[in-house]
Write an enzyme that holds these catalytic residues in place. Structure first.
Site, short mmCIF file in Angstrom:
data_model
loop_
_atom_site.label_atom_id
_atom_site.label_comp_id
_atom_site.label_asym_id
_atom_site.label_seq_id
_atom_site.Cartn_x
_atom_site.Cartn_y
_atom_site.Cartn_z
N HIS A 37 7.29 -4.27 4.00
CA HIS A 37 7.77 -5.65 3.82
C HIS A 37 8.20 -6.23 5.17
O HIS A 37 7.95 -7.41 5.45
CB HIS A 37 8.97 -5.67 2.86
CG HIS A 37 8.68 -5.16 1.48
ND1 HIS A 37 9.16 -3.97 1.01
CD2 HIS A 37 7.94 -5.69 0.47
CE1 HIS A 37 8.76 -3.78 -0.24
NE2 HIS A 37 8.01 -4.81 -0.59
N GLN A 148 -2.13 -5.54 2.58
CA GLN A 148 -3.41 -4.97 2.16
C GLN A 148 -3.21 -3.71 1.32
O GLN A 148 -4.16 -3.17 0.77
CB GLN A 148 -4.28 -4.67 3.38
CG GLN A 148 -4.76 -5.92 4.07
CD GLN A 148 -5.88 -5.66 5.04
OE1 GLN A 148 -6.77 -4.86 4.76
NE2 GLN A 148 -5.84 -6.30 6.18
N ASP A 150 -1.85 -3.77 -1.43
CA ASP A 150 -2.28 -4.29 -2.73
C ASP A 150 -3.51 -5.17 -2.46
O ASP A 150 -3.44 -6.40 -2.58
CB ASP A 150 -1.15 -5.09 -3.38
CG ASP A 150 0.08 -4.25 -3.59
OD1 ASP A 150 0.21 -3.65 -4.66
OD2 ASP A 150 0.92 -4.15 -2.66
N GLN A 153 -4.73 -7.53 -5.14
CA GLN A 153 -3.80 -8.66 -5.30
C GLN A 153 -4.05 -9.70 -4.22
O GLN A 153 -4.12 -10.90 -4.49
CB GLN A 153 -2.37 -8.15 -5.23
CG GLN A 153 -1.32 -9.22 -5.09
CD GLN A 153 0.08 -8.64 -5.16
OE1 GLN A 153 0.58 -8.38 -6.24
NE2 GLN A 153 0.71 -8.44 -4.02
P1 AMP Z 1 6.07 -5.50 -3.61
O1 AMP Z 1 7.50 -5.71 -3.28
O2 AMP Z 1 5.68 -4.08 -3.80
O3 AMP Z 1 5.58 -6.41 -4.71
O4 AMP Z 1 5.26 -5.95 -2.32
C1 AMP Z 1 5.47 -7.22 -1.75
C2 AMP Z 1 4.45 -7.42 -0.68
O5 AMP Z 1 4.57 -6.39 0.30
C3 AMP Z 1 3.01 -7.36 -1.20
O6 AMP Z 1 2.23 -8.34 -0.53
C4 AMP Z 1 2.59 -5.96 -0.82
O7 AMP Z 1 1.20 -5.82 -0.65
C5 AMP Z 1 3.30 -5.78 0.50
N1 AMP Z 1 3.45 -4.35 0.79
C6 AMP Z 1 4.01 -3.40 0.00
N2 AMP Z 1 3.92 -2.20 0.59
C7 AMP Z 1 3.28 -2.38 1.76
C8 AMP Z 1 2.88 -1.51 2.83
N3 AMP Z 1 3.09 -0.20 2.79
N4 AMP Z 1 2.25 -2.06 3.89
C9 AMP Z 1 2.01 -3.39 3.94
N5 AMP Z 1 2.36 -4.26 2.98
C10 AMP Z 1 2.99 -3.77 1.90
#
Ligand code: AMP
Length: 285
Positions: A37, A148, A150, A153
């Site tokens: 994040h 990336q 996700d 998504q």
């Molecule tokens: P989430 O809180 O899991 O819904 O993720 C919020 C955003 O952070 C989404 O756009 C995810 O793809 C991104 N995200 C989550 N984990 C990672 C990671 N390890 N590397 C890059 N982006 C991430």
């Protein structure tokens, strides 16, 4: 850093910045933040925009048997992290703020929402597309940042923005990993220490698949077989899917001739982890 859980207050804060000529960047999250994040925030800050980070565990994207109640949360820790990272405003609405009455209006990105994760999680991407649309209408950003990690998504939101003519630029951000290669995820804390150790097989097997493609393997079926074999032999993970897809439209690939996405989802106990890797290929190898 400003913070609010109310839509009208967020709108006011953003309207003031827009009046000053400031561009708005949105980073939507579900909280329990980690370095993945933080990387989205860094990318957003590089644009010099006013950075809005949302934290909302969206019930609409969880199925009835999924981990909504187990999903890790720590708003105060998150608030400290994003303040330090330089976010301008933290938006953390309650469920009642986002869904004051049962929803009857939804955004559906057909086809892209039923493959890969959508096949095992019916309704998940409808929930994602709907909440992201709501956040886009609330924050009216000029740009939004998606990881990336996700990948599906990110592609689905990119397509939604095109199809609905939303004036928002979507920026993909590379996956941030732990030292041993495990893709960072809020869900990683749900793993037992043994599952955590075994979960490294996801990134390891993706790397091995890339090596195999670089060495000339062009059969998607064979690469999928290798991935499945490695994961099954070297862990107790239960495979949800292992697939090779076109990086652009996520269509199925048989012969690996253009850039491809290696995508997988594996259950470790009740916890479902996803990972992926984009592999560029030389057309003439
Ligand atoms: P989430 O809180 O899991 O819904 O993720 C919020 C955003 O952070 C989404 O756009 C995810 O793809 C991104 N995200 C989550 N984990 C990672 C990671 N390890 N590397 C890059 N982006 C991430």
């Amino acid at each position: 850093m400003k913070r609010t859980s109310h839509i009208p207050e967020l709108r006011e804060i953003i309207a003031l910045e827009k009046e000053k000529g400031r561009k708005i960047a949105l980073v939507p999250t579900m909280g329990f933040l980690h370095k993945g994040h933080l990387s989205l925030i860094e990318h957003a800050k590089q644009t010099d925009a006013f950075v809005v980070l949302s934290i909302f565990v969206n019930p609409l994207q969880f199925g009835p048997k999924e981990d909504l109640s187990r999903y890790p949360r720590d708003l105060e820790r998150d608030a400290r992290m994003v303040e330090e990272a330089g976010v301008d405003v933290l938006f953390h609405p309650m469920v009642e703020e986002m869904y004051p009455r049962p929803m009857v209006t939804f955004v559906e990105v057909s086809e892209l929402d039923t493959m890969l994760c959508g096949a095992t999680r019916p309704g998940h991407f409808r929930g994602v597309a709907t909440v992201v649309s709501k956040l886009f209408h609330i924050a009216q950003p000029d740009m939004a940042f998606f990881g990336q990690k996700d990948y599906q998504q990110y592609k689905l939101i990119e397509r939604m923005v095109i199809d609905l003519n939303l004036p928002i630029k979507i920026y993909p951000v590379p996956i941030v990993r732990e030292e041993d290669g495990l893709a960072m995820s809020s869900r990683n804390v749900l793993l037992t220490s043994e599952q955590r150790q075994q979960a490294v097989i996801l990134s390891k097997s993706l790397k091995a698949a890339e090596v195999s493609i670089r060495a000339g393997q062009r059969s998607a079926q064979e690469i999928e077989r290798q991935l499945r074999e490695r994961i099954t032999l070297e862990s107790d993970g239960v495979i949800d899917y292992v697939e090779i897809r076109d990086t652009d439209d996520l269509s199925k690939v048989t012969d690996i001739k253009r850039p491809i996405l290696l995508a997988l989802a594996v259950f470790f106990g009740k916890t479902r982890l996803i990972d992926n890797k984009v592999v560029e290929v030389d057309q003439d190898v």
